[in-house]
Design an enzyme around this catalytic site. Structure first.
Site, mmCIF file in Angstrom:
data_model
loop_
_atom_site.group_PDB
_atom_site.id
_atom_site.type_symbol
_atom_site.label_atom_id
_atom_site.label_comp_id
_atom_site.label_asym_id
_atom_site.label_seq_id
_atom_site.Cartn_x
_atom_site.Cartn_y
_atom_site.Cartn_z
ATOM 1 C CG ASP A 25 31.016 36.455 52.484
ATOM 2 O OD1 ASP A 25 30.066 36.000 51.827
ATOM 3 O OD2 ASP A 25 31.991 35.781 52.836
ATOM 4 C CG HIS A 53 23.722 37.786 47.378
ATOM 5 N ND1 HIS A 53 23.539 38.180 46.084
ATOM 6 C CD2 HIS A 53 25.045 37.638 47.529
ATOM 7 C CE1 HIS A 53 24.726 38.269 45.479
ATOM 8 N NE2 HIS A 53 25.646 37.931 46.350
HETATM 9 P P1 IMP Z 1 34.296 28.067 45.256
HETATM 10 O O1 IMP Z 1 33.761 29.307 44.630
HETATM 11 O O2 IMP Z 1 33.249 27.252 45.970
HETATM 12 O O3 IMP Z 1 35.099 27.243 44.285
HETATM 13 O O4 IMP Z 1 35.326 28.497 46.400
HETATM 14 C C1 IMP Z 1 36.561 29.137 46.099
HETATM 15 C C2 IMP Z 1 36.888 30.204 47.137
HETATM 16 O O5 IMP Z 1 35.953 31.263 47.045
HETATM 17 C C3 IMP Z 1 36.811 29.716 48.597
HETATM 18 O O6 IMP Z 1 37.767 30.445 49.340
HETATM 19 C C4 IMP Z 1 35.425 30.136 49.024
HETATM 20 O O7 IMP Z 1 35.317 30.288 50.421
HETATM 21 C C5 IMP Z 1 35.319 31.462 48.298
HETATM 22 N N1 IMP Z 1 33.930 31.850 48.023
HETATM 23 C C6 IMP Z 1 33.120 31.362 47.068
HETATM 24 N N2 IMP Z 1 31.934 31.968 47.085
HETATM 25 C C7 IMP Z 1 31.991 32.873 48.065
HETATM 26 C C8 IMP Z 1 31.068 33.847 48.552
HETATM 27 O O8 IMP Z 1 29.950 34.019 48.056
HETATM 28 N N3 IMP Z 1 31.511 34.612 49.583
HETATM 29 C C9 IMP Z 1 32.752 34.493 50.120
HETATM 30 N N4 IMP Z 1 33.644 33.606 49.700
HETATM 31 C C10 IMP Z 1 33.264 32.798 48.673
#
Ligand code: IMP
Length: 434
Positions: A25, A53
């Site tokens: 982010d 995004h």
């Molecule tokens: P996952 O990628 O859905 O397995 O989530 C694993 C960790 O990555 C969690 O803490 C999510 O909140 C974080 N996360 C995944 N994608 C994003 C993103 O695009 N922005 C911020 N955090 C993310």
């Protein structure tokens, strides 16, 4: 900007990686949108629909989860590399919504035949694992972890498999069988794995987009075209270099750009690291520079810090230069882009964590474990705020002196020249000139 100006060399590479240097982010979508104007090909190299995004085009807001942010520039070729895991229903939905809103993606979007597909059963597993876990990761629930597990477990289904419907259906059926067993183990209803028919719902559209991404990029570079490789999430969420196990399931760092796009590392000549002027984190895991409650709420409102994918409130904190310097090292940054500087416009003073102290020991390296990161005490430096709007600044010299001093300190601590500063969500709200 060490000599009073910006060092924009990093923005002019022939093959540039744009990588997040915090917990995701950071505003990579905006930076890619700005750089895409001068590029021919934009490719994502990892992650999937967990990314979100946000890009503003005029008054219209676009939130892209899978299609690269470059799509909003007419004529650019936008690719998803082999390192991506793609949810086809979401992906084609995004393409169709773009078309409805007057952005014609036809013939401009390509998906690697080697990319792995995220199916409903991966999402069911993601949810069931989180529900059953004592220590929850706080995933986005998009099936990312289970899809990458299937890939490394050699059980995955790739885009190329779906070009042959019979073969594709067979592999999906095996995936569903595996998922049903796992759901049972997790105490969840195995029917949540769904059916082959559901999983194949949009498989018929795959030929519209399937391509050899590595080959396309190599050809573009050989023809003198410029390529952007767009990362998702951020360095501190990298499965190896992040705050494990509170990470995503892919390598988010710049080294993964070559692997995930299907090119050799020597093709890459610049790496732009994106840092927000403060820090945010969504999902569980340590955040050493977290604000107190009142400040957390204030900055969340000022910065609109709610997840683009899940709507969850993001935790906010001061700029953490220990993470920044670590990111500079593991990504080999050649320049940084600082985003959302304007969010700090009203603060009377601003703190920066210059490093960490752990059990009385100063200047410790970025720890390998989440429990150590939980225990560190950030060492803060306090700088005066500028308390003036920066949103109209278009050159570095337009910024208040204290804002320039703040940027200068970030640059010194991260050890990488600043190449770009963003002062608002619009494409025009960017500083790339001294
Ligand atoms: P996952 O990628 O859905 O397995 O989530 C694993 C960790 O990555 C969690 O803490 C999510 O909140 C974080 N996360 C995944 N994608 C994003 C993103 O695009 N922005 C911020 N955090 C993310």
């Amino acid at each position: 900007m060490t000599d009073g100006g910006l060092n924009t060399a990093a923005l002019r590479g022939s093959c540039t990686v744009v990588v997040g240097c915090q917990w995701g982010d950071e505003g990579k979508g905006k930076v890619v949108d700005v750089l895409a104007g001068g590029a021919h090909v934009i490719a994502r190299y990892q992650g999937g629909a967990n990314a979100g995004h946000t890009v503003l085009l005029g008054d219209r807001q676009f939130i892209l989860h899978q299609v690269p942010s470059g799509i909003l520039h007419p004529g650019k070729r936008c690719l998803l590399g082999n390192g991506v895991v793609v949810d086809l229903v979401q992906f084609f939905g995004e393409i169709d919504r773009l078309a409805e809103r007057g952005v014609d993606p036809r013939g401009r979007v390509g998906l690697s035949t080697r990319a792995h597909v995220v199916f409903p059963y991966h999402m069911a597993l993601d949810h069931a694992a989180e529900e059953a876990a004592r220590r929850k990761i706080g995933t986005t629930g998009r099936g990312i972890g289970p899809a990458y597990e299937a890939k490394t477990g050699r059980r995955g289904v790739r885009v190329a498999d779906l070009l042959d419907r019979r073969r594709g259906a067979e592999r999906i059926a095996r995936g569903i069988e595996w998922a049903r067993r796992r759901l049972r183990d997790l105490g969840a209803d195995e029917a949540r794995a769904g059916t082959v028919e559901e999983a194949m719902a949009v498989a018929g559209r795959v030929p519209e987009v399937a391509t050899d991404v590595g080959r396309e990029i190599a050809r573009a570079l050989a023809a003198g075209k410029r390529v952007l490789l767009e990362g998702a999430q951020g360095t501190a969420l990298d499965v190896d270099h992040g705050t494990y196990p509170y990470v995503t399931s892919s390598n988010t760092t710049a080294g993964a750009a070559a692997v995930g796009a299907g090119i050799g590392p020597t093709a890459i000549d610049s790496v732009v690291g994106v840092v927000k002027a403060y820090t945010t984190r969504v999902g569980n895991g340590p955040l050493p520079t977290a604000f107190d409650e009142a400040m957390d709420e204030r900055v969340r409102e000022l910065g609109g810090e709610f997840g683009a994918t899940t709507g969850r409130p993001r935790r906010c904190g001061w700029f953490d230069a220990a993470v920044g310097a670590y990111a500079a090292r593991v990504n080999g940054l050649t320049g940084i882009a600082v985003t959302k500087l304007d969010v700090l416009d009203t603060l009377p003073e601003i703190r920066i964590a210059t490093g960490y102290r752990l059990r009385g020991e100063a200047d410790i390296p970025f720890p390998a474990t989440a429990w150590e990161l939980d225990a560190v005490e950030p060492v803060y430096e306090t700088l005066p705020g500028w308390q003036a709007p920066t949103t109209e600044a278009r050159r570095l010299s337009d910024l208040p002196r204290n804002a320039r001093a703040y940027l200068h300190r970030i640059e010194e601590l991260v050890g990488t020249p600043i190449a770009m500063v963003s002062v608002g969500a619009r494409r025009s709200q960017v500083i790339t000139e001294p």
